[in-house]
Write a protein that holds these residues in place. Sequence first.
Motif, PDB file in Angstrom:
ATOM      1  N   TYR A 175       0.837  -1.183   0.000  1.00 49.46           N
ATOM      2  CA  TYR A 175       0.000   0.000   0.000  1.00 49.46           C
ATOM      3  C   TYR A 175       0.881   1.244   0.000  1.00 49.46           C
ATOM      4  O   TYR A 175       1.783   1.386   0.832  1.00 49.46           O
ATOM      5  CB  TYR A 175      -0.910   0.019   1.225  1.00 49.46           C
ATOM      6  CG  TYR A 175      -1.826  -1.180   1.335  1.00 49.46           C
ATOM      7  CD1 TYR A 175      -2.103  -1.989   0.232  1.00 49.46           C
ATOM      8  CD2 TYR A 175      -2.420  -1.512   2.554  1.00 49.46           C
ATOM      9  CE1 TYR A 175      -2.934  -3.081   0.342  1.00 49.46           C
ATOM     10  CE2 TYR A 175      -3.255  -2.612   2.662  1.00 49.46           C
ATOM     11  CZ  TYR A 175      -3.508  -3.395   1.549  1.00 49.46           C
ATOM     12  OH  TYR A 175      -4.334  -4.481   1.651  1.00 49.46           O
ATOM     13  N   ASP A 176       0.609   2.147  -0.935  1.00 44.79           N
ATOM     14  CA  ASP A 176       1.389   3.375  -1.044  1.00 44.79           C
ATOM     15  C   ASP A 176       1.029   4.320   0.105  1.00 44.79           C
ATOM     16  O   ASP A 176      -0.146   4.436   0.481  1.00 44.79           O
ATOM     17  CB  ASP A 176       1.095   4.047  -2.385  1.00 44.79           C
ATOM     18  CG  ASP A 176       2.130   5.107  -2.720  1.00 44.79           C
ATOM     19  OD1 ASP A 176       2.027   6.213  -2.174  1.00 44.79           O
ATOM     20  OD2 ASP A 176       3.035   4.805  -3.518  1.00 44.79           O
ATOM     21  N   GLU A 188       0.933   7.528   0.149  1.00 48.10           N
ATOM     22  CA  GLU A 188       0.394   8.814  -0.272  1.00 48.10           C
ATOM     23  C   GLU A 188      -1.115   8.700  -0.487  1.00 48.10           C
ATOM     24  O   GLU A 188      -1.588   7.892  -1.275  1.00 48.10           O
ATOM     25  CB  GLU A 188       1.082   9.288  -1.556  1.00 48.10           C
ATOM     26  CG  GLU A 188       0.885  10.760  -1.820  1.00 48.10           C
ATOM     27  CD  GLU A 188       1.869  11.286  -2.846  1.00 48.10           C
ATOM     28  OE1 GLU A 188       1.876  12.510  -3.066  1.00 48.10           O
ATOM     29  OE2 GLU A 188       2.623  10.483  -3.421  1.00 48.10           O
ATOM     30  N   ASN A 189      -1.880   9.539   0.233  1.00 46.21           N
ATOM     31  CA  ASN A 189      -3.335   9.507   0.180  1.00 46.21           C
ATOM     32  C   ASN A 189      -3.862  10.915  -0.104  1.00 46.21           C
ATOM     33  O   ASN A 189      -3.255  11.908   0.296  1.00 46.21           O
ATOM     34  CB  ASN A 189      -3.904   8.985   1.499  1.00 46.21           C
ATOM     35  CG  ASN A 189      -3.376   7.606   1.849  1.00 46.21           C
ATOM     36  OD1 ASN A 189      -3.778   6.606   1.273  1.00 46.21           O
ATOM     37  ND2 ASN A 189      -2.451   7.545   2.802  1.00 46.21           N
ATOM     38  N   ASN A 206      -6.232   6.540  -2.597  1.00 49.03           N
ATOM     39  CA  ASN A 206      -4.825   6.189  -2.451  1.00 49.03           C
ATOM     40  C   ASN A 206      -4.155   6.163  -3.826  1.00 49.03           C
ATOM     41  O   ASN A 206      -4.814   6.017  -4.856  1.00 49.03           O
ATOM     42  CB  ASN A 206      -4.701   4.823  -1.763  1.00 49.03           C
ATOM     43  CG  ASN A 206      -3.269   4.396  -1.536  1.00 49.03           C
ATOM     44  OD1 ASN A 206      -2.713   3.646  -2.335  1.00 49.03           O
ATOM     45  ND2 ASN A 206      -2.668   4.854  -0.463  1.00 49.03           N
ATOM     46  N   LYS A 207      -2.846   6.279  -3.803  1.00 48.06           N
ATOM     47  CA  LYS A 207      -2.095   6.273  -5.052  1.00 48.06           C
ATOM     48  C   LYS A 207      -2.232   4.940  -5.790  1.00 48.06           C
ATOM     49  O   LYS A 207      -2.108   4.879  -7.013  1.00 48.06           O
ATOM     50  CB  LYS A 207      -0.628   6.560  -4.761  1.00 48.06           C
ATOM     51  CG  LYS A 207       0.184   6.991  -5.951  1.00 48.06           C
ATOM     52  CD  LYS A 207       1.576   7.418  -5.537  1.00 48.06           C
ATOM     53  CE  LYS A 207       2.397   7.843  -6.748  1.00 48.06           C
ATOM     54  NZ  LYS A 207       3.765   8.265  -6.351  1.00 48.06           N
ATOM     55  N   LEU A 250      -7.554  -3.188  -0.015  1.00 43.43           N
ATOM     56  CA  LEU A 250      -7.257  -2.306  -1.138  1.00 43.43           C
ATOM     57  C   LEU A 250      -7.995  -2.792  -2.374  1.00 43.43           C
ATOM     58  O   LEU A 250      -7.862  -3.947  -2.783  1.00 43.43           O
ATOM     59  CB  LEU A 250      -5.751  -2.273  -1.417  1.00 43.43           C
ATOM     60  CG  LEU A 250      -5.320  -1.434  -2.618  1.00 43.43           C
ATOM     61  CD1 LEU A 250      -5.626   0.039  -2.374  1.00 43.43           C
ATOM     62  CD2 LEU A 250      -3.836  -1.628  -2.897  1.00 43.43           C
ATOM     63  N   ALA A 264      -4.596  12.480   7.145  1.00 44.99           N
ATOM     64  CA  ALA A 264      -3.683  11.631   6.384  1.00 44.99           C
ATOM     65  C   ALA A 264      -2.326  12.315   6.305  1.00 44.99           C
ATOM     66  O   ALA A 264      -2.235  13.490   5.947  1.00 44.99           O
ATOM     67  CB  ALA A 264      -4.233  11.391   4.986  1.00 44.99           C
ATOM     68  N   LEU A 267      -8.493   2.466  -0.624  1.00 42.95           N
ATOM     69  CA  LEU A 267      -8.308   1.732   0.627  1.00 42.95           C
ATOM     70  C   LEU A 267      -9.608   1.765   1.418  1.00 42.95           C
ATOM     71  O   LEU A 267     -10.261   2.812   1.508  1.00 42.95           O
ATOM     72  CB  LEU A 267      -7.196   2.366   1.467  1.00 42.95           C
ATOM     73  CG  LEU A 267      -5.750   2.006   1.121  1.00 42.95           C
ATOM     74  CD1 LEU A 267      -4.793   2.891   1.918  1.00 42.95           C
ATOM     75  CD2 LEU A 267      -5.474   0.546   1.421  1.00 42.95           C
ATOM     76  N   SER A 317      -3.922   6.026 -10.166  1.00 41.35           N
ATOM     77  CA  SER A 317      -4.031   6.661  -8.859  1.00 41.35           C
ATOM     78  C   SER A 317      -5.418   7.276  -8.687  1.00 41.35           C
ATOM     79  O   SER A 317      -6.008   7.806  -9.629  1.00 41.35           O
ATOM     80  CB  SER A 317      -2.970   7.752  -8.716  1.00 41.35           C
ATOM     81  OG  SER A 317      -1.674   7.194  -8.789  1.00 41.35           O
TER      82      SER A 317
END
Length: 902
Positions: A21-22, A24-25, A40-41, A54, A290, A45, A60
């Motif tokens: 899981y990346d 960056e949100n 999410n990227k 996910l 976030a 999620l 993205s």
Amino acid sequence: MCSAQEGDYFLTHHAYDDNRYDPENFDVEQDSNGLIYIANKGGVLRYDGRSWDLVRCPGSVYDVLITPKNQVYVAGKMGFGYLQYTTGLANASYIPLFSKVGPDGILKAEQRNDSIFFISNQTLYLYLESTKTIRSIRAPESNEFTNMFFLSGSLLLQTQDKTIYTYRKGKLRPVHAGIPKDTWILFTARHPTNKSVSLIGTDQNELYWMRNGKATKVNTKDDGYIEQSELTSCRWISNNLIAIGTLRGGVVFLNATTGAIDKIVNYRTGLPDNEVYALGNDRDLGVWVAHAYGFTRIAPDLPFRCYSNFPGMEGNLLAVMPFENTLYVGTSTGMYFLNEVKDYQTTLKQVVIKGYPKVNKPAVKEKKSATTAAVNQSVEDKNAKSKRKPFSFLRSRKKKEEALQQSTEVKEPVEVKKPIEEKKQKEGFLRRIFLRKPKKVFERHRELKSIRYTYKPVVGFSGKSISIKQLKGSLLSGGTGGLFEIKEGKASQLDGDNTLVFTCDVSSATIFSFTDGHVLKVFSRQGAKGQWGITSSLKIEDDIVHINRTNEKEVWLTGRSAVYQLKCGSDNQYSITQTLRIENPFNDEVYSFVRNGKVYFIASHDCFYYDAGRKVLLHDREIVKQLGKIERVILSNENIWVFNGDHWMCLSDDAVQHEGLNVLGFFKQIQSLYVQHAGEFWVTTGTNELYRISSSKYSEAPVSHKVLLKEVRSKGGELLPVRDLQVDQDNSSLAFEFVHPDYRGLLGTQYQYKLNGLSDQWTAWTPNASLSYQLLPAGSYDLHVRIRDALGSVSEEQLIHFNVVPPYWKTSWFYLLEIIFFGALLGITFRLNRKESRYEFVTRILTFLTLILIIELIQNLAESYWTTNTSPVINFFVQAVIALLVYPIEKILRKFLSGKTE
């Protein structure tokens, strides 16, 4: 001081331990079931407070929109679409609606009635849910869209040249809309109940109220904190509270009534990172932040305030004591108190003294210094250059600005000295009278700009502070540095030996201290000045953990293997009068308390009381029954606290008190407790946090979110559809998994189940959110599930209906066919046996088969009701009994079928 400072908001942190899981949100939303969805990227999620899932997307995801019907729409690099569930919450997939978009993709989504709006740099898309059609409108020529938002019920769009357009009847029309000119709108947030009121944030880091089409600038009185932090996002939490996300300053909470800052949550107050990627809110008045390290939930509604984030305190928290409106804490490094620090700003104001008329001076061209010119140029550049455009997080996340000093402290202004004339010309007496120049005077004005709080060490205290006791007009604390009396933030040493345990009696002004030299010391005030001095000492070869003075002449000491009764003689010297051994197989701390005139001793496994007549220790079964299972016992400020696995209780003189203590279930690893007054607690935790709890302000509302069925799996692990669940009896081994959205992380949710059709009894409460059944018989079932949190609140029951379908040979229609078939066969056999026939051999065989089939049918029907699954031996005897009962029927049928007509 502790009443003036409310402390920091209660925070819980959530992070996914999965490298797939990346981090960056871009957006955080919640549906009506309580589930959290995150743009999410790598996709979308979904989080239920316990597990992360996910949903992969082709690109993205920048925005998530959830309709009142819980339809989740997704916008991002790949275009826009929605999420579809086929086999429950465990299996979701992305269904595209439109994918032919530009390189930046779809940036934002909004909803009005059944219309869903999506925006890219070049195009506005309208998706109608009722007709499932898509319309599009291009941006004005040589221009790009920069934002889309609702204001006063109208859908507005802003373009690259800062023009505002409204969307009406399929067309874009430029409007003024009351928005400040020459600004980019970063965000708008509508009031939760009054839709005519909105809060606007601009690229100049300014906030405006929008009321009935008019913009009014918000005066936050923050001394430039918001401007330096840079605005990014906003969410209304309630009618009176707003959360503002920033790029470098964490989250700022504004009072919606006054516009002033109510609280700042940043790195100093527990937020892992000051850069806010996205901001969201949930239905329990929580704020989701976030950041680079996951997510943090801020709970402004909970009556818990954290006091461990203030600077100045070092070491692990061991004790707490509010005293004379000042908060004192004891740690492993010393003793501290919370101190108020006021920041002032001094300004110079020019005043003209009356009686001297103002003289108009000729204009003089001011000669700018290099510093002044640079400052002015900087201001001009700042005004001329726009700071940020909306959606800049998608364009330049790679260029991170250098970290600035994160602090809410107000800097002292630099005093600017006025130029002084190098030389005054000498003037004559008459010249001074007739010219009458004005006299200028500069007055100093000192203004209070802010109030900060910081922990300061108690002067004179050294070593660890293991506990704090209250004397008359002072405090008592001790530890590795000895025993100290504290007054007004200063400590004076009473004894230099390492103190292991101590107590005091305020009424008699007596202190009892046990040191690491196994010596009990008794202190009392002596002389005209009332100085503390040792009046008695006693050597005891044991590790004493508690001292309890039960009356003026009696003291009980508890060790790990024995308890000691001490009495004071006529010479004020204490001596041991009785030693009683105690059963302590786990070597626990043993504490004593007085209840109903008896002296009790309690450990984490049992409870005893002292029988004064027999002079022995006896077990008290009654109090153990009241307490339940004793899992943990702690002593804090002479109060005995017991945890039985479900809730905390306080042992008093005549009862076991637990009312108002359910709120303690929010905290894990409680180390110490202090009751300031009814409904007010101070709690230290194993994570080195200090909280003040106002349980009187907390209403134990029912469980907010219902239980959700996440998935149903067969014995082979196959996901089954949760709607209209129906399985064959051969595959009736089922596993159910449930979720209950809980984001505070401290409620200790427990589950209880009941399966009607198999049993009418509820199972015991369990923390397990899944259960399984093996080889369920055919039939109709209703699975009931409910939850209970740590506060004792029980949710409503949730019902899951499903059917186990029997094989075809056990269905009613097959039984009917069998009856028809055997009835016909019986009739044919009877008729053939009643007539003369040359097919006598065939008739006998047919009679024999009819008897076998009918008897087998009767026996199978009987076994389906009487057979047990206990053991093969019992089943054998059951089948034998059935055969004996069937035998007379077989004899009658044989006689009936083989009879001949005369």
